[in-house]
Design a protein around this motif. Structure first.
Motif, PDB file in Angstrom:
ATOM      1  N   THR A  48       0.840  -1.192   0.000  1.00  0.00           N
ATOM      2  CA  THR A  48       0.000   0.000   0.000  1.00  0.00           C
ATOM      3  C   THR A  48       0.881   1.250   0.000  1.00  0.00           C
ATOM      4  O   THR A  48       0.597   2.225  -0.709  1.00  0.00           O
ATOM      5  CB  THR A  48      -0.956  -0.008   1.208  1.00  0.00           C
ATOM      6  OG1 THR A  48      -1.781  -1.177   1.128  1.00  0.00           O
ATOM      7  CG2 THR A  48      -1.830   1.227   1.243  1.00  0.00           C
ATOM      8  N   GLU A  49       1.962   1.201   0.764  1.00  0.00           N
ATOM      9  CA  GLU A  49       2.919   2.321   0.758  1.00  0.00           C
ATOM     10  C   GLU A  49       3.561   2.481  -0.617  1.00  0.00           C
ATOM     11  O   GLU A  49       3.760   3.605  -1.090  1.00  0.00           O
ATOM     12  CB  GLU A  49       3.999   2.113   1.831  1.00  0.00           C
ATOM     13  CG  GLU A  49       3.498   2.336   3.235  1.00  0.00           C
ATOM     14  CD  GLU A  49       2.963   3.748   3.445  1.00  0.00           C
ATOM     15  OE1 GLU A  49       3.626   4.716   3.024  1.00  0.00           O
ATOM     16  OE2 GLU A  49       1.879   3.873   4.038  1.00  0.00           O
ATOM     17  N   ASP A  50       3.896   1.356  -1.263  1.00  0.00           N
ATOM     18  CA  ASP A  50       4.462   1.420  -2.615  1.00  0.00           C
ATOM     19  C   ASP A  50       3.473   2.081  -3.584  1.00  0.00           C
ATOM     20  O   ASP A  50       3.867   2.860  -4.441  1.00  0.00           O
ATOM     21  CB  ASP A  50       4.818   0.022  -3.123  1.00  0.00           C
ATOM     22  CG  ASP A  50       6.007  -0.579  -2.414  1.00  0.00           C
ATOM     23  OD1 ASP A  50       6.760   0.177  -1.762  1.00  0.00           O
ATOM     24  OD2 ASP A  50       6.187  -1.816  -2.499  1.00  0.00           O
ATOM     25  N   ILE A  51       2.200   1.752  -3.436  1.00  0.00           N
ATOM     26  CA  ILE A  51       1.174   2.329  -4.303  1.00  0.00           C
ATOM     27  C   ILE A  51       1.063   3.831  -4.056  1.00  0.00           C
ATOM     28  O   ILE A  51       0.921   4.612  -5.002  1.00  0.00           O
ATOM     29  CB  ILE A  51      -0.180   1.614  -4.097  1.00  0.00           C
ATOM     30  CG1 ILE A  51      -0.111   0.199  -4.697  1.00  0.00           C
ATOM     31  CG2 ILE A  51      -1.333   2.404  -4.708  1.00  0.00           C
ATOM     32  CD1 ILE A  51      -1.271  -0.697  -4.336  1.00  0.00           C
ATOM     33  N   PRO A  55       1.616   5.484  -7.764  1.00  0.00           N
ATOM     34  CA  PRO A  55       0.297   4.953  -8.107  1.00  0.00           C
ATOM     35  C   PRO A  55       0.131   4.569  -9.581  1.00  0.00           C
ATOM     36  O   PRO A  55      -0.850   3.927  -9.937  1.00  0.00           O
ATOM     37  CB  PRO A  55      -0.654   6.102  -7.739  1.00  0.00           C
ATOM     38  CG  PRO A  55       0.175   7.323  -7.777  1.00  0.00           C
ATOM     39  CD  PRO A  55       1.568   6.901  -7.416  1.00  0.00           C
ATOM     40  N   ARG A  56       1.079   4.913 -10.418  1.00  0.00           N
ATOM     41  CA  ARG A  56       0.985   4.577 -11.843  1.00  0.00           C
ATOM     42  C   ARG A  56       1.712   3.283 -12.205  1.00  0.00           C
ATOM     43  O   ARG A  56       1.815   2.949 -13.383  1.00  0.00           O
ATOM     44  CB  ARG A  56       1.544   5.731 -12.693  1.00  0.00           C
ATOM     45  CG  ARG A  56       0.876   7.075 -12.481  1.00  0.00           C
ATOM     46  CD  ARG A  56      -0.606   7.121 -12.753  1.00  0.00           C
ATOM     47  NE  ARG A  56      -0.963   6.668 -14.080  1.00  0.00           N
ATOM     48  CZ  ARG A  56      -2.177   6.269 -14.421  1.00  0.00           C
ATOM     49  NH1 ARG A  56      -3.155   6.264 -13.548  1.00  0.00           N
ATOM     50  NH2 ARG A  56      -2.440   5.877 -15.644  1.00  0.00           N
ATOM     51  N   SER A  62      -0.832  -5.335  -8.755  1.00  0.00           N
ATOM     52  CA  SER A  62      -0.839  -6.758  -9.057  1.00  0.00           C
ATOM     53  C   SER A  62      -0.267  -7.589  -7.902  1.00  0.00           C
ATOM     54  O   SER A  62      -0.812  -8.632  -7.538  1.00  0.00           O
ATOM     55  CB  SER A  62      -0.042  -7.007 -10.339  1.00  0.00           C
ATOM     56  OG  SER A  62      -0.063  -8.350 -10.680  1.00  0.00           O
ATOM     57  N   THR A  63       0.819  -7.101  -7.332  1.00  0.00           N
ATOM     58  CA  THR A  63       1.446  -7.820  -6.221  1.00  0.00           C
ATOM     59  C   THR A  63       0.550  -7.805  -4.986  1.00  0.00           C
ATOM     60  O   THR A  63       0.376  -8.827  -4.319  1.00  0.00           O
ATOM     61  CB  THR A  63       2.817  -7.204  -5.883  1.00  0.00           C
ATOM     62  OG1 THR A  63       3.613  -7.210  -7.069  1.00  0.00           O
ATOM     63  CG2 THR A  63       3.517  -7.990  -4.808  1.00  0.00           C
ATOM     64  N   SER A  84      -5.050  -2.374 -11.727  1.00  0.00           N
ATOM     65  CA  SER A  84      -3.820  -2.568 -12.511  1.00  0.00           C
ATOM     66  C   SER A  84      -4.112  -2.498 -14.002  1.00  0.00           C
ATOM     67  O   SER A  84      -3.306  -1.985 -14.770  1.00  0.00           O
ATOM     68  CB  SER A  84      -3.126  -3.886 -12.145  1.00  0.00           C
ATOM     69  OG  SER A  84      -3.860  -4.990 -12.596  1.00  0.00           O
ATOM     70  N   MET A  85      -5.299  -2.978 -14.423  1.00  0.00           N
ATOM     71  CA  MET A  85      -5.683  -2.867 -15.838  1.00  0.00           C
ATOM     72  C   MET A  85      -5.972  -1.421 -16.217  1.00  0.00           C
ATOM     73  O   MET A  85      -5.670  -0.997 -17.326  1.00  0.00           O
ATOM     74  CB  MET A  85      -6.934  -3.711 -16.113  1.00  0.00           C
ATOM     75  CG  MET A  85      -6.649  -5.165 -16.315  1.00  0.00           C
ATOM     76  SD  MET A  85      -8.105  -6.197 -16.582  1.00  0.00           S
ATOM     77  CE  MET A  85      -9.300  -5.189 -17.325  1.00  0.00           C
ATOM     78  N   GLU A  86      -6.561  -0.692 -15.293  1.00  0.00           N
ATOM     79  CA  GLU A  86      -6.867   0.715 -15.539  1.00  0.00           C
ATOM     80  C   GLU A  86      -5.583   1.529 -15.694  1.00  0.00           C
ATOM     81  O   GLU A  86      -5.492   2.412 -16.549  1.00  0.00           O
ATOM     82  CB  GLU A  86      -7.689   1.246 -14.361  1.00  0.00           C
ATOM     83  CG  GLU A  86      -8.083   2.685 -14.453  1.00  0.00           C
ATOM     84  CD  GLU A  86      -8.787   3.135 -13.180  1.00  0.00           C
ATOM     85  OE1 GLU A  86      -8.425   4.220 -12.678  1.00  0.00           O
ATOM     86  OE2 GLU A  86      -9.666   2.401 -12.692  1.00  0.00           O
TER      87      GLU A  86
END
Length: 124
Positions: A48-51, A55-56, A62-63, A84-86
């Protein structure tokens, strides 16, 4: 040589029996559940922190979706797969296949078929 073999065999059999018995204890099951849940929560928090930082990047979603799937949190996994598809349209084929599997796990056969047929149309 035979004595060493049998001593080793008996020792290993005793250890195996002990761990087989302890697995059935309610306290062991509770502790195992807490450890597993804690591990999932830490992994989810890290991704969540990575996102938040990027965020792009579809791989972050996916992970985290994979971790949600392992934790049997299918609705959250589906949301991350769709996100992830968006974010990146090149993720469609693999994500559609994963979405199909997630809907199967939820018992929604119709949606599983829908996503599987969409994945087949994009198959490389």
């Amino acid at each position: 040589m035979k004595k060493i073999f049998w001593r080793t065999f008996i020792g290993l059999a005793t250890i195996y029996a002990f761990f087989t018995l302890i697995r059935d204890w309610p306290a062991y099951k509770e502790i195992d559940h807490k450890i597993t849940t804690s591990s999932f929560e830490r992994s989810i928090a890290a991704h969540t922190e990575d996102i938040k930082r990027n965020p792009r990047d579809p791989w972050n979603y996916s992970t985290r979706a994979r971790i949600y799937t392992e934790a049997k949190r299918y609705d959250e996994a589906i949301a991350d797969r769709l996100k992830s598809m968006e974010v990146d349209k090149n993720f469609d084929f693999y994500t559609l296949d994963d979405l199909s599997a997630l809907y199967l796990l939820k018992g929604d056969i119709a949606r599983a078929r829908e996503y599987l047929s969409r994945a087949k149309r994009l198959a490389p």
